[in-house]
Design an enzyme around this catalytic site. Structure first.
Site, PDB file in Angstrom:
ATOM      1  N   PRO A 194      -5.282 -28.587 -18.481  1.00 39.09           N
ATOM      2  CA  PRO A 194      -5.950 -27.627 -17.580  1.00 39.09           C
ATOM      3  C   PRO A 194      -6.891 -26.695 -18.351  1.00 39.09           C
ATOM      4  CG  PRO A 194      -3.606 -27.770 -17.065  1.00 39.09           C
ATOM      5  CD  PRO A 194      -3.819 -28.584 -18.316  1.00 39.09           C
ATOM      6  N   CYS A 384      -0.167  12.509   0.227  1.00 42.55           N
ATOM      7  CA  CYS A 384      -1.185  12.282   1.252  1.00 42.55           C
ATOM      8  C   CYS A 384      -0.543  12.092   2.628  1.00 42.55           C
ATOM      9  CB  CYS A 384      -2.096  11.122   0.849  1.00 42.55           C
ATOM     10  SG  CYS A 384      -3.744  11.356   1.531  1.00 42.55           S
ATOM     11  N   HIS A 510      -3.924  12.572  -4.445  1.00 49.06           N
ATOM     12  CA  HIS A 510      -3.173  11.466  -5.059  1.00 49.06           C
ATOM     13  C   HIS A 510      -2.972  11.703  -6.562  1.00 49.06           C
ATOM     14  CE1 HIS A 510      -3.352   8.538  -1.693  1.00 49.06           C
ATOM     15  NE2 HIS A 510      -4.387   9.277  -1.354  1.00 49.06           N
ATOM     16  N   GLU A 512      -1.029  10.224  -8.479  1.00 48.92           N
ATOM     17  CA  GLU A 512      -0.729   8.959  -9.176  1.00 48.92           C
ATOM     18  C   GLU A 512      -1.951   8.335  -9.843  1.00 48.92           C
ATOM     19  OE1 GLU A 512      -0.814   9.395  -5.924  1.00 48.92           O
ATOM     20  OE2 GLU A 512      -1.433   7.591  -4.825  1.00 48.92           O
TER      21      GLU A 512
END
Ligand code: GLN
Length: 538
Positions: A194, A384, A510, A512
Site C-alpha cells: 500500500p 458557553c 471557551h 479550552e
C-alpha cells in the site's frame, strides 16, 4: 535564524485518520525545540468555507482562534504542542480558495482571462501557503494537506505543492508522505505494497516523497525499512516508523528516536541540534505518574465522538498533570438525564462540566445536571451553553421563573434569561456570524474567578450567538448567582458564579481553546484542584 523560510508539506496516503496533524505538530515541536521559529498550516479539501457550519459528528470539534476563525481541530493540536497562537491563515479550505478566486473574477481582476483550476486555483493555493512564510515571523512553515493522495479533491493541492517545490528550489521545500503499513495477522506479516502504491500515486502528479512516515502497529524491521526505501526511492534514514502511542504527547519523543527531525533538517540543508524538551518531558513525567485520581462528568450531546470535545479533554490532561492527578473524564449523554436518574448518574462524580453546544436536543438533561450539582455542592464548570444552562436552572428553580429559557430553545418563553444579542437580530447567514474570537473580560474584585486567574482583566475566545440577559441581573445577584466577569465595552456578563457553593463557575467563553502543555489553563487547573478537594471530603 534563516533568511528565507523553508516549507515542509505533509501529505497522506492509503487511508485517512493516520494522524497527520499529530505528526506535523510533533515535528514542529522538535524543530521549535532546536530554535527554529515554526508554524503549521492545514489545507482542507472540502467545499465548506470553514468547519463552523459542520456538525461535530462530521468533523469533530470546531476550533476557534484569537482572530475569530472557525477552524479544523488540528489547529488545536498545533497550539497545544507549540504554545504559539494560530490564526485564519493557518487553515484554508477549498471553499475559501474558490470563494476568493470567484470574488476576484467578479471584480475583473483576471483581466478577461478564462478562470481555471490551473493556474488560478493553484496560484491561490500557493499564495495561501506562502502567506505565513512571507510574514517574516517563521523560519519553517509546515503545511498539512488534508485528505488522501489520489482523491479527486486533493489534486489541485498536490499540483500546487509540485509547482512550489519547483519555484522554491532544492533544499527549500520537501514532502513528507504519511502512509500505513498494515499487519496481516493471518500471514503474520507487515505489508509494504500500500505504501509503494501511495508513493507511486503521488509520483503520477510529479511529486516525489522525500520522507516516509509509516503508521504501524508493529516495529518495522531493518529489512522492511530497506525495502520501503528502495521501492519508494527515499534514503533509508528517511523511512520513519510511527508506531501507535498510548498518548499523543509521546509522539515528539518517538519521532526524535526515529530521527524525523534530523532527516528533515538534512533535506533542508539546516543544522540539527539536540532539541531541548526539558519542559515537555517534565509535563510527561507528571502526566504519567499521577499521585491520585478523580472522575469528572462531561455532560454533552455529542459524547459518542471523542473528537467533538477534543480541546476540553486535552485541557483536562494539562490540568491533571499540573495537579499530578489522573483525570478520568466520564462522558454522560445529556439526553438521557432525568430528575429520576440524575443522582444515580452523577452521584459518584468529583466534578461536573456541562459542555458547549447548539440547539434544543439534550438541554433539559443539562439543566437537571446543573440542579443536582448546585444542590449537592459538587464542583461545576459550565462552558458557553453550559453556562447558559446554569443561568436557566437558577432562574427556574431558585427565582421560580417557570419556563425560563434561552431564546435559542424557546422563542416564546416568558423569561428569556438568555437572549439574542442586539447585533445578532438581523443576522441571516449561519456561517462566520457568531460572536467569535478573543474579547476582553474584566473580573470582579474578590470573586473566585479573580483568585483563579490572579489578575483583573483577561482575554478569552468566544463562539456563540446568545447572551446572559442583563434585565434579570438584579434578581440573580440578590438570590446568590453573581456575575463576576464583564465585557468592559458592552457590559455583557461573561462569567457567573455561586459564592455560596465551593466551586460553581459558568463562563460564556471557551477556556479550552487556550490550554497548552506549556501553559495549562488556570480555570481547568483550579477546577481539578476543587474536584480533588471535594473527593477528599467524601
Ligand atoms: N448555542 C449557544 C449560543 O449560540 C452556545 C454556543 C456554545 O456553546 N458554543 O449562544
Amino acid at each position: 535564524m534563516i533568511t528565507d523560510p523553508k516549507y515542509i508539506f505533509v501529505t497522506g496516503g492509503v487511508s485517512s485518520s493516520l494522524g497527520k496533524g499529530i505528526i506535523a505538530a510533533s515535528l514542529a515541536k522538535l524543530l521549535q525545540a532546536q530554535g527554529y521559529r515554526t508554524t503549521i498550516q492545514k489545507l482542507d479539501p472540502y467545499i465548506n468555507i470553514d468547519p463552523g457550519t459542520l456538525n461535530p459528528y462530521e468533523h469533530g470539534e470546531c476550533y476557534v482562534t484569537d482572530d475569530g476563525a472557525e477552524t479544523d481541530l488540528d489547529l488545536g493540536h498545533y497550539e497545544r504542542f507549540l504554545n504559539v497562537a494560530t490564526s485564519q491563515a493557518n487553515n484554508v479550505t477549498t471553499g475559501r480558495i474558490y470563494q476568493s478566486v470567484i470574488n476576484k473574477e467578479r471584480r475583473g481582476e483576471y483581466l478577461g482571462k478564462t478562470v481555471q483550476v490551473i493556474p488560478h486555483i493553484t496560484n491561490e493555493i500557493k499564495e495561501r501557503i506562502q502567506i505565513l512564510g512571507n510574514s517574516g515571523e517563521y523560519d519553517i512553515v509546515i503545511t498539512e494537506i488534508g485528505g488522501t493522495v489520489g482523491d479527486i479533491e486533493s489534486l489541485p493541492y498536490i499540483e500546487a505543492v509540485r509547482q512550489l517545490e519547483w519555484d522554491l528550489g532544492e533544499h527549500n521545500a520537501i514532502v513528507i508522505h504519511l502512509t500505513l503499513v498494515p499487519f496481516l495477522a493471518a500471514a503474520g506479516e507487515l505489508k509494504t505494497k500500500p505504501t509503494q502504491h501511495s508513493v507511486k500515486t503521488l509520483m503520477e502528479s510529479g511529486v516525489q516523497a522525500d520522507i516516509l512516515v509509516c503508521r504501524t502497529e508493529h516495529e518495522l524491521s531493518e529489512s522492511i525499512k530497506t525495502k520501503l526505501a528502495r521501492f519508494c526511492n527515499v534514503k533509508k534514514e528517511a523511512v520513519i516508523q510511527s508506531i501507535d502511542a498510548s498518548t499523543i504527547y509521546d509522539v515528539p519523543n518517538l519521532m526524535l528516536e526515529e530521527g524525523l527531525d534530523k532527516a528533515v533538517l538534512q533535506k533542508l540543508n539546516l543544522k540539527s541540534e539536540t532539541p531541548n524538551l526539558t519542559q515537555w518531558n517534565a509535563f510527561l513525567d507528571r502526566y504519567k505518574n499521577p499521585k491520585g485520581e478523580i472522575t469528572i462528568g462531561l455532560i454533552g450531546k455529542y459524547v459518542e465522538l471523542q473528537d467533538s470535545y477534543k480541546s476540553i479533554l486535552e485541557s483536562f490532561i494539562h490540568a491533571g498533570a499540573e495537579n499530578e492527578v489522573l483525570v478520568n473524564v466520564e462522558p454522560i449523554h445529556s439526553e438521557y438525564i432525568t430528575s429520576q436518574n440524575v443522582s444515580a448518574k452523577l452521584g459518584h462524580l468529583d466534578g461536573v462540566l456541562v459542555a458547549p453546544g447548539f440547539g434544543e436536543r439534550g438541554i433539559e438533561g443539562k439543566i437537571e445536571a446543573v440542579r443536582f450539582v448546585r444542590e449537592q455542592n459538587v464542583p461545576f464548570l459550565g462552558i458557553c451553553l453550559g453556562m447558559q444552562m446554569a443561568v436557566i436552572e437558577f432562574a427556574r428553580n431558585v427565582l421560580n421563573l417557570k419556563d425560563a429559557n434561552s431564546l435559542e430553545m424557546d422563542e416564546e418563553t416568558p423569561h428569556p434569561v438568555i437572549n439574542l444579542m442586539e447585533s445578532q437580530k438581523d443576522v441571516v447567514n449561519k456561517g462566520g456570524t457568531m460572536r467569535l474570537g478573543t474579547w476582553d473580560c474584566k473580573l470582579t474584585d474578590h470573586s473566585l474567578i479573580q483568585r483563579i486567574y490572579a489578575t483583573n482583566q483577561i482575554k478569552e475566545r468566544h463562539r456563540h450567538r446568545f447572551e446572559y440577559n442583563n434585565d434579570y441581573k438584579e434578581q440573580f445577584e440578590t438570590a446568590g448567582l453573581k456575575a463576576s466577569g464583564f465585557n468592559p465595552e458592552t457590559n455583557l456578563v461573561e462569567i457567573i458564579e455561586i459564592p455560596e457553593n465551593d466551586w460553581f463557575v459558568g463562563v460564556q467563553f471557551h477556556p479550552e481553546y487556550k490550554s497548552t502543555v506549556a501553559s495549562p489553563h488556570p480555570l481547568f487547573v483550579d477546577f481539578v484542584k476543587a474536584a480533588l478537594k471535594s473527593k477528599s471530603k467524601k
